[in-house]
Scaffold this motif. Structure first.
Motif, PDB file in Angstrom:
ATOM      1  N   GLU A 128     -55.988  18.454 -18.737  1.00  0.00           N
ATOM      2  CA  GLU A 128     -55.319  17.616 -17.729  1.00  0.00           C
ATOM      3  C   GLU A 128     -53.854  18.026 -17.555  1.00  0.00           C
ATOM      4  N   ARG A 129     -53.174  18.338 -18.650  1.00  0.00           N
ATOM      5  CA  ARG A 129     -51.770  18.776 -18.561  1.00  0.00           C
ATOM      6  C   ARG A 129     -51.665  20.088 -17.785  1.00  0.00           C
ATOM      7  N   HIS A 130     -52.547  21.023 -18.086  1.00  0.00           N
ATOM      8  CA  HIS A 130     -52.540  22.298 -17.359  1.00  0.00           C
ATOM      9  C   HIS A 130     -52.889  22.088 -15.891  1.00  0.00           C
ATOM     10  N   LEU A 131     -53.844  21.234 -15.656  1.00  0.00           N
ATOM     11  CA  LEU A 131     -54.260  20.921 -14.282  1.00  0.00           C
ATOM     12  C   LEU A 131     -53.076  20.378 -13.487  1.00  0.00           C
ATOM     13  N   ASP A 132     -52.370  19.422 -14.039  1.00  0.00           N
ATOM     14  CA  ASP A 132     -51.203  18.851 -13.359  1.00  0.00           C
ATOM     15  C   ASP A 132     -50.120  19.908 -13.140  1.00  0.00           C
ATOM     16  N   ALA A 133     -49.867  20.730 -14.144  1.00  0.00           N
ATOM     17  CA  ALA A 133     -48.792  21.724 -14.045  1.00  0.00           C
ATOM     18  C   ALA A 133     -49.083  22.765 -12.964  1.00  0.00           C
ATOM     19  N   PHE A 134     -50.333  23.189 -12.841  1.00  0.00           N
ATOM     20  CA  PHE A 134     -50.675  24.183 -11.819  1.00  0.00           C
ATOM     21  C   PHE A 134     -50.847  23.549 -10.440  1.00  0.00           C
ATOM     22  N   ASN A 135     -51.259  22.288 -10.400  1.00  0.00           N
ATOM     23  CA  ASN A 135     -51.538  21.639  -9.115  1.00  0.00           C
ATOM     24  C   ASN A 135     -50.275  21.095  -8.442  1.00  0.00           C
ATOM     25  N   ASP A 136     -49.335  20.581  -9.218  1.00  0.00           N
ATOM     26  CA  ASP A 136     -48.158  19.919  -8.637  1.00  0.00           C
ATOM     27  C   ASP A 136     -47.408  20.769  -7.609  1.00  0.00           C
ATOM     28  N   PRO A 137     -47.205  22.080  -7.841  1.00  0.00           N
ATOM     29  CA  PRO A 137     -46.467  22.866  -6.845  1.00  0.00           C
ATOM     30  C   PRO A 137     -47.270  23.213  -5.583  1.00  0.00           C
ATOM     31  N   LEU A 138     -48.596  23.013  -5.627  1.00  0.00           N
ATOM     32  CA  LEU A 138     -49.429  23.385  -4.479  1.00  0.00           C
ATOM     33  C   LEU A 138     -49.293  22.354  -3.360  1.00  0.00           C
ATOM     34  N   PRO A 139     -49.411  22.805  -2.118  1.00  0.00           N
ATOM     35  CA  PRO A 139     -49.397  21.846  -1.019  1.00  0.00           C
ATOM     36  C   PRO A 139     -50.658  20.982  -1.060  1.00  0.00           C
ATOM     37  N   PRO A 140     -50.575  19.743  -0.587  1.00  0.00           N
ATOM     38  CA  PRO A 140     -51.759  18.885  -0.569  1.00  0.00           C
ATOM     39  C   PRO A 140     -52.856  19.502   0.297  1.00  0.00           C
ATOM     40  N   LEU A 141     -54.083  19.263  -0.098  1.00  0.00           N
ATOM     41  CA  LEU A 141     -55.223  19.765   0.676  1.00  0.00           C
ATOM     42  C   LEU A 141     -55.456  18.890   1.898  1.00  0.00           C
ATOM     43  N   LYS A 142     -55.655  19.524   3.031  1.00  0.00           N
ATOM     44  CA  LYS A 142     -55.995  18.800   4.257  1.00  0.00           C
ATOM     45  C   LYS A 142     -57.358  19.226   4.766  1.00  0.00           C
ATOM     46  N   ASP A 143     -57.878  20.325   4.231  1.00  0.00           N
ATOM     47  CA  ASP A 143     -59.177  20.865   4.617  1.00  0.00           C
ATOM     48  C   ASP A 143     -59.924  21.292   3.366  1.00  0.00           C
ATOM     49  N   PHE A 144     -61.233  21.474   3.522  1.00  0.00           N
ATOM     50  CA  PHE A 144     -62.017  22.037   2.437  1.00  0.00           C
ATOM     51  C   PHE A 144     -61.707  23.524   2.330  1.00  0.00           C
ATOM     52  N   ILE A 145     -61.859  24.051   1.124  1.00  0.00           N
ATOM     53  CA  ILE A 145     -61.593  25.464   0.871  1.00  0.00           C
ATOM     54  C   ILE A 145     -62.918  26.151   0.566  1.00  0.00           C
ATOM     55  N   LEU A 146     -63.115  27.309   1.196  1.00  0.00           N
ATOM     56  CA  LEU A 146     -64.296  28.117   0.901  1.00  0.00           C
ATOM     57  C   LEU A 146     -63.991  29.026  -0.287  1.00  0.00           C
TER      58      LEU A 146
END
Length: 187
Positions: free
Chosen positions: A97-115
């Motif tokens: 969970e800590r790694h997940l938060d650390a890598f996810n926080d800088p990413l832009p929010p998802l607005k679409d599904f990703i292939l």
């Protein structure tokens, strides 16, 4: 350390059974064997991911994390192979969970599904993610009729989420970018 394999074939599985870590024999298509077998497959998929260069300044940190995860997946396979054995701890889930938060926080929010895609490393990461999801489903199936610790299921759930986020990071760092699903393409 336990026994070492000196002879790879034993012929004991020729009748369609295999030995669990506690010595009991079960059918090779049992829910328990399916669960730990798919955990092994997920571990192999992560190995394939690690065999390709991981792009960007975070590549080395991702490789180190994935190697740690491979060891934990091997531990989890042992837990599932030996009824009553505990190897994955709540602290392992919390670390994911800590790694997940650390890598996810800088990413832009998802607005679409990703292939699945976004370069070789990201695509391999997506493949590992889907195999981990299957391992989770098969472990849940096992838990319906046999004892499975909740930490094992939580670990697989968080790991698939982490692999999704890592695929996003790898797609961006490779320069390919994320492949967005075009839901309006048929209009």
């Amino acid at each position: 350390m336990g026994n070492r394999l000196s002879k790879i074939y034993t012929k004991t599985g020729d009748d369609g059974t295999t030995g669990l870590g506690d010595g009991t024999r079960v059918a090779k298509d049992s829910a328990r064997v399916a669960a730990y077998g798919t955990v092994d497959e997920a571990n192999s998929a992560i190995g394939v991911l690690l065999a390709t260069p991981l792009p960007g300044p975070q590549g080395e940190a991702i490789a180190t994390l994935l190697t740690t995860i491979q060891h934990q997946l091997f531990d989890l396979g042992g837990e599932l192979c030996i009824p009553g054995h505990a190897a994955i701890q709540e602290s392992d889930v919390e670390a994911l969970e800590r790694h997940l938060d650390a890598f996810n926080d800088p990413l832009p929010p998802l607005k679409d599904f990703i292939l699945p895609g976004g370069g070789e490393a990201a695509a391999r990461c997506h493949l590992a993610r889907t195999i981990v999801r299957r391992a989770e489903r098969e472990t849940v199936t096992l838990a319906r009729h046999d004892a499975v610790r909740a930490e094992a299921i939580r670990y697989l759930n968080r790991l698939s989420d982490l692999l999704f986020v890592l695929a996003r990071v790898l797609a961006r760092e490779s320069g390919h970018g994320e492949v967005l699903w075009k839901h309006e393409r048929r209009k």
